[in-house]
Design a protein around this motif. Sequence first.
Motif, mmCIF file in Angstrom:
data_model
loop_
_atom_site.group_PDB
_atom_site.id
_atom_site.type_symbol
_atom_site.label_atom_id
_atom_site.label_comp_id
_atom_site.label_asym_id
_atom_site.label_seq_id
_atom_site.Cartn_x
_atom_site.Cartn_y
_atom_site.Cartn_z
ATOM 1 N N ILE A 156 12.365 36.200 45.232
ATOM 2 C CA ILE A 156 13.803 35.951 45.073
ATOM 3 C C ILE A 156 14.491 36.594 46.269
ATOM 4 O O ILE A 156 13.947 37.524 46.869
ATOM 5 C CB ILE A 156 14.385 36.507 43.757
ATOM 6 C CG1 ILE A 156 14.216 38.017 43.651
ATOM 7 C CG2 ILE A 156 13.773 35.825 42.540
ATOM 8 C CD1 ILE A 156 15.052 38.613 42.499
ATOM 9 N N TYR A 163 20.468 43.047 41.343
ATOM 10 C CA TYR A 163 21.166 42.494 40.173
ATOM 11 C C TYR A 163 20.196 42.115 39.056
ATOM 12 O O TYR A 163 20.607 41.524 38.047
ATOM 13 C CB TYR A 163 22.018 41.298 40.591
ATOM 14 C CG TYR A 163 23.015 41.662 41.656
ATOM 15 C CD1 TYR A 163 22.868 41.205 42.965
ATOM 16 C CD2 TYR A 163 24.075 42.522 41.372
ATOM 17 C CE1 TYR A 163 23.762 41.581 43.959
ATOM 18 C CE2 TYR A 163 24.974 42.902 42.363
ATOM 19 C CZ TYR A 163 24.800 42.425 43.657
ATOM 20 O OH TYR A 163 25.680 42.811 44.637
ATOM 21 N N PHE A 164 18.921 42.434 39.247
ATOM 22 C CA PHE A 164 17.941 42.129 38.197
ATOM 23 C C PHE A 164 17.286 43.418 37.700
ATOM 24 O O PHE A 164 17.141 44.379 38.440
ATOM 25 C CB PHE A 164 16.872 41.171 38.732
ATOM 26 C CG PHE A 164 17.398 39.802 39.039
ATOM 27 C CD1 PHE A 164 17.619 39.399 40.344
ATOM 28 C CD2 PHE A 164 17.701 38.915 38.016
ATOM 29 C CE1 PHE A 164 18.128 38.138 40.633
ATOM 30 C CE2 PHE A 164 18.199 37.651 38.283
ATOM 31 C CZ PHE A 164 18.419 37.259 39.600
ATOM 32 N N TYR A 223 28.718 42.497 41.031
ATOM 33 C CA TYR A 223 27.779 41.468 40.538
ATOM 34 C C TYR A 223 28.450 40.099 40.586
ATOM 35 O O TYR A 223 27.886 39.130 41.092
ATOM 36 C CB TYR A 223 27.361 41.811 39.103
ATOM 37 C CG TYR A 223 26.662 40.713 38.336
ATOM 38 C CD1 TYR A 223 27.390 39.814 37.558
ATOM 39 C CD2 TYR A 223 25.277 40.601 38.350
ATOM 40 C CE1 TYR A 223 26.760 38.801 36.840
ATOM 41 C CE2 TYR A 223 24.631 39.589 37.628
ATOM 42 C CZ TYR A 223 25.381 38.705 36.877
ATOM 43 O OH TYR A 223 24.745 37.705 36.160
ATOM 44 N N ALA A 233 23.865 26.856 43.170
ATOM 45 C CA ALA A 233 24.228 25.500 42.751
ATOM 46 C C ALA A 233 25.440 24.969 43.507
ATOM 47 O O ALA A 233 25.868 23.832 43.273
ATOM 48 C CB ALA A 233 24.532 25.499 41.257
ATOM 49 N N PHE A 255 32.582 32.950 37.521
ATOM 50 C CA PHE A 255 32.488 34.354 37.957
ATOM 51 C C PHE A 255 33.898 34.851 38.215
ATOM 52 O O PHE A 255 34.289 35.116 39.343
ATOM 53 C CB PHE A 255 31.583 34.444 39.187
ATOM 54 C CG PHE A 255 30.214 33.852 38.961
ATOM 55 C CD1 PHE A 255 29.846 32.665 39.579
ATOM 56 C CD2 PHE A 255 29.312 34.469 38.118
ATOM 57 C CE1 PHE A 255 28.593 32.096 39.365
ATOM 58 C CE2 PHE A 255 28.056 33.923 37.893
ATOM 59 C CZ PHE A 255 27.699 32.723 38.508
HETATM 60 N N1 DBV Z 1 22.895 28.983 39.186
HETATM 61 C C1 DBV Z 1 24.134 29.551 38.947
HETATM 62 C C2 DBV Z 1 25.041 28.537 38.394
HETATM 63 C C3 DBV Z 1 24.328 27.353 38.320
HETATM 64 C C4 DBV Z 1 22.981 27.651 38.822
HETATM 65 C C5 DBV Z 1 26.446 28.832 38.010
HETATM 66 C C6 DBV Z 1 25.897 25.686 37.390
HETATM 67 O O1 DBV Z 1 24.433 30.735 39.139
HETATM 68 C C7 DBV Z 1 21.978 26.707 38.971
HETATM 69 C C8 DBV Z 1 24.751 26.016 37.880
HETATM 70 N N2 DBV Z 1 20.192 28.105 40.021
HETATM 71 C C9 DBV Z 1 20.846 26.911 39.810
HETATM 72 C C10 DBV Z 1 20.205 25.866 40.535
HETATM 73 C C11 DBV Z 1 19.163 26.473 41.222
HETATM 74 C C12 DBV Z 1 19.170 27.859 40.899
HETATM 75 C C13 DBV Z 1 18.261 28.778 41.481
HETATM 76 C C14 DBV Z 1 20.623 24.426 40.555
HETATM 77 C C15 DBV Z 1 18.132 25.801 42.106
HETATM 78 C C16 DBV Z 1 18.585 25.740 43.503
HETATM 79 C C17 DBV Z 1 17.587 24.926 44.302
HETATM 80 O O2 DBV Z 1 16.381 25.217 44.252
HETATM 81 O O3 DBV Z 1 18.049 23.990 44.937
HETATM 82 C C18 DBV Z 1 18.926 33.110 39.096
HETATM 83 N N3 DBV Z 1 18.855 30.770 40.096
HETATM 84 C C19 DBV Z 1 18.169 30.116 41.104
HETATM 85 C C20 DBV Z 1 17.290 31.053 41.726
HETATM 86 C C21 DBV Z 1 17.470 32.287 41.088
HETATM 87 C C22 DBV Z 1 18.440 32.073 40.079
HETATM 88 C C23 DBV Z 1 16.816 33.604 41.399
HETATM 89 C C24 DBV Z 1 16.298 30.732 42.813
HETATM 90 C C25 DBV Z 1 16.698 31.277 44.116
HETATM 91 C C26 DBV Z 1 17.822 30.519 44.655
HETATM 92 O O4 DBV Z 1 17.680 29.283 44.772
HETATM 93 O O5 DBV Z 1 18.767 31.222 45.023
HETATM 94 N N4 DBV Z 1 20.770 34.430 38.440
HETATM 95 C C27 DBV Z 1 20.382 33.385 39.346
HETATM 96 C C28 DBV Z 1 20.688 34.042 40.628
HETATM 97 C C29 DBV Z 1 21.241 35.305 40.440
HETATM 98 C C30 DBV Z 1 21.292 35.530 39.074
HETATM 99 C C31 DBV Z 1 20.522 33.390 41.906
HETATM 100 C C32 DBV Z 1 21.713 36.211 41.453
HETATM 101 C C33 DBV Z 1 22.005 37.515 41.209
HETATM 102 O O6 DBV Z 1 21.740 36.514 38.558
#
Ligand code: DBV
Length: 258
Positions: A156, A163-164, A223, A233, A255
């Motif tokens: 990641i 944040y995790f 955060y 996204a 957020f």
């Molecule tokens: N992620 C969001 C919102 C979404 C969303 C609001 C409305 O925060 C979707 C939709 N997450 C989403 C999508 C992907 C990810 C990926 C569509 C795929 C992107 C792609 O591959 O094209 C946890 N979500 C991810 C990833 C992580 C998370 C680690 C993969 C890494 C990345 O692509 O960045 N939760 C998410 C995150 C944090 C968290 C990034 C950051 C602190 O707390």
Amino acid sequence: MKSNRKNSLDPISIPNWRWSHFLEITTKACSIFQPIPYAIDNDFLFKESFFGARSNPKKVTLETWGFKTDKIRQARCACLQAGEITSVMNLVISPFNNYDLPFFGADFVTLPNGHLIALDLQPALKNDIIHTQNVWANLESIHANWQSKLPSGGEIPSEARQYFSPGFLWTRIPLGDDGDNLITQIIQPAFNEYLKLFLDLVSNAKMISEERSLKLLNGQKKYMRYRANKDPARGMLRGFFGDLWTEHYINHILFDLQ
Ligand code: DBV
């Protein structure tokens, strides 16, 4: 198409939305806290558009579900279905900063190349033992049990690691029957245990001092700013619904504590 949803607590009605069962579990579990609607404009409660070839346009539907309670500042879920495959549940539950509580974060994403599952009780103050000890002591055994049954999610972004928690359940699984079985047999019971632990912490949480509340508030804002700035996204949402709508949605709905 018009939606008949009047407020954020009205049930989601996206046909074949893959994650509906998880939102039902959340709705039921949170009903003991007397949730009330969270103010969200109609244009963000329900949004629909079309994408793909003019000759064969596909529909994308997004609905936002949410609530607040005496201890929960905002619980909100972005629910999106685009065409047959792409399906997103992005659920974040944010407690008020005058309780020493983590965020509940679930990012369940199905794309043509597979399912991405991110589930955690995310710290607002990762290096503060008073903030983490009570959570991690319970979460680590739950995490160890379920993560051992799943493939890793891989790297990641390094800047996101703060944040995790150590209990971050993170996996990427293939589409198809095997993936569906892992979601039913592993992700669902794991989700139930993470949510139950979080809601038990909320039930038992006592108000904290003014001074400590300020510390929590700063951690929560950091955060939220990170997630708003680095939302993975953003590109997808801009493609479906345009830049202006997307920036308002990310910064003033998803957020909104910055
Ligand atoms: N992620 C969001 C919102 C979404 C969303 C609001 C409305 O925060 C979707 C939709 N997450 C989403 C999508 C992907 C990810 C990926 C569509 C795929 C992107 C792609 O591959 O094209 C946890 N979500 C991810 C990833 C992580 C998370 C680690 C993969 C890494 C990345 O692509 O960045 N939760 C998410 C995150 C944090 C968290 C990034 C950051 C602190 O707390």
